[in-house]
Scaffold this active site. Structure first.
Site, PDB file in Angstrom:
ATOM      1  N   MET A  63      -7.766   3.515   6.279  1.00  0.00           N
ATOM      2  CA  MET A  63      -6.390   3.784   6.676  1.00  0.00           C
ATOM      3  C   MET A  63      -5.383   3.306   5.633  1.00  0.00           C
ATOM      4  O   MET A  63      -4.191   3.460   5.821  1.00  0.00           O
ATOM      5  CB  MET A  63      -6.073   3.103   8.008  1.00  0.00           C
ATOM      6  CG  MET A  63      -6.697   3.805   9.190  1.00  0.00           C
ATOM      7  SD  MET A  63      -6.007   5.424   9.455  1.00  0.00           S
ATOM      8  CE  MET A  63      -6.889   5.890  10.926  1.00  0.00           C
ATOM      9  N   CYS A  64      -5.848   2.643   4.571  1.00  0.00           N
ATOM     10  CA  CYS A  64      -4.989   2.214   3.469  1.00  0.00           C
ATOM     11  C   CYS A  64      -4.254   0.901   3.774  1.00  0.00           C
ATOM     12  O   CYS A  64      -4.131   0.482   4.924  1.00  0.00           O
ATOM     13  CB  CYS A  64      -3.976   3.283   3.080  1.00  0.00           C
ATOM     14  SG  CYS A  64      -4.689   4.929   2.866  1.00  0.00           S
ATOM     15  N   ARG A  65      -3.785   0.270   2.722  1.00  0.00           N
ATOM     16  CA  ARG A  65      -2.900  -0.892   2.758  1.00  0.00           C
ATOM     17  C   ARG A  65      -1.822  -0.629   1.708  1.00  0.00           C
ATOM     18  O   ARG A  65      -2.110  -0.102   0.630  1.00  0.00           O
ATOM     19  CB  ARG A  65      -3.620  -2.186   2.399  1.00  0.00           C
ATOM     20  CG  ARG A  65      -4.855  -2.533   3.220  1.00  0.00           C
ATOM     21  CD  ARG A  65      -4.522  -3.142   4.577  1.00  0.00           C
ATOM     22  NE  ARG A  65      -4.201  -2.103   5.553  1.00  0.00           N
ATOM     23  CZ  ARG A  65      -3.805  -2.348   6.789  1.00  0.00           C
ATOM     24  NH1 ARG A  65      -3.638  -3.600   7.196  1.00  0.00           N
ATOM     25  NH2 ARG A  65      -3.562  -1.362   7.624  1.00  0.00           N
ATOM     26  N   ASN A 116       0.364   4.879   5.264  1.00  0.00           N
ATOM     27  CA  ASN A 116      -0.771   4.160   5.827  1.00  0.00           C
ATOM     28  C   ASN A 116      -0.993   4.715   7.228  1.00  0.00           C
ATOM     29  O   ASN A 116      -0.147   4.544   8.104  1.00  0.00           O
ATOM     30  CB  ASN A 116      -0.470   2.660   5.872  1.00  0.00           C
ATOM     31  CG  ASN A 116      -1.499   1.888   6.679  1.00  0.00           C
ATOM     32  OD1 ASN A 116      -2.649   2.289   6.794  1.00  0.00           O
ATOM     33  ND2 ASN A 116      -1.067   0.778   7.260  1.00  0.00           N
TER      34      ASN A 116
END
Length: 249
Positions: A1-3, A116
């Site tokens: 999901m990313c940061r 995100n």
């Protein structure tokens, strides 16, 4: 999901935010603490964008490789300082390509942008909204991903004169209505202010009289961090911070 994270304030070495802080972005790439079911690691690329001077266009460094595997980045970051940066590490949604151009930040003119989260029902859920964009914007997307289309939708509003917070909030509301259940933490800067949404994912902010740092997860254990409540919009400059409710549909 990313940061992702964004900083505004006095010049700071990029290495402090990317590598040196106890929970710097590189650590969030391989040991994130709050992915909320969106994967376990952020190894599908990264990007860093920064502003080399007053009124200068941002510079970007992007890769499809994990941040921790890039041998050139630590030295580059240690010898580069900036008063504003936006950086992200990526966990690709199944079915989306792992390529350099899919890594945030996306950019145009003074703007840097990151997402995100995930758009529910992609790509069919956003077919109607995509059809409202200029054809040129669709055929020149950075990558065939939900994040790239979210950037196109936000950028379309910016080009029409919307303020950063307005553009982010309107995109979140529009996409939430078209694709209920989406996670839409958007992050936008022009080097002078930051606009960010907390819509389905974690977001924290640390602000003082001269700087502001917005991050998916706090990069250190300092007491100044505060969580941005879910369903809220953050708009900040180095000396101001406003957090208001999003009008999600």
């Amino acid at each position: 999901m990313c940061r992702h994270l964004a900083y505004l304030g006095p010049d700071v070495p990029l290495s402090h935010l990317l590598f040196e802080a106890p929970h710097a972005l590189v650590r969030q790439a391989w040991a994130p603490r709050d992915m909320r079911g969106g994967g376990t690691i952020n190894a599908d690329g990264f990007g860093v964008g920064w502003y080399p001077g007053h009124d200068a266009a941002p510079v970007r460094y992007r890769s499809a490789a994990p941040m921790w595997s890039d041998a050139a980045l630590p030295a580059l970051a240690a010898h580069t300082a900036a008063a504003c940066l936006l950086a992200a590490v990526r966990s690709a949604t199944v079915g989306m390509p792992v390529v350099e151009t899919a890594a945030a930040p996306f950019a145009e003119g003074p703007w840097l942008f990151s997402h995100n989260g995930v758009v529910a029902g992609w790509p069919d859920s956003l077919g109607g909204l995509a059809g409202l964009l200029p054809v040129r914007d669709l055929v020149t997307l950075d990558a065939p991903t939900d994040a790239a289309l979210l950037w196109a939708l936000t950028r379309h509003r910016l080009r029409a004169g919307a303020a950063p917070g307005e553009a982010v909030a309107a995109t979140v509301a529009e996409v939430s209505a078209a694709a209920p259940g989406s996670r839409l933490n958007l992050l936008l800067t022009d080097g002078r202010q930051i606009a960010a949404s907390a819509a389905g994912h974690a977001l924290s902010v640390r602000a003082d009289a001269a700087s502001v740092l917005v991050s998916s997860e706090p990069i250190d254990p300092g007491p100044a961090w505060q969580a941005v409540p879910d369903g809220h919009l953050l708009v900040a400059t180095p000396s101001t911070l406003d957090i208001t409710a999003l009008g999600r549909s």
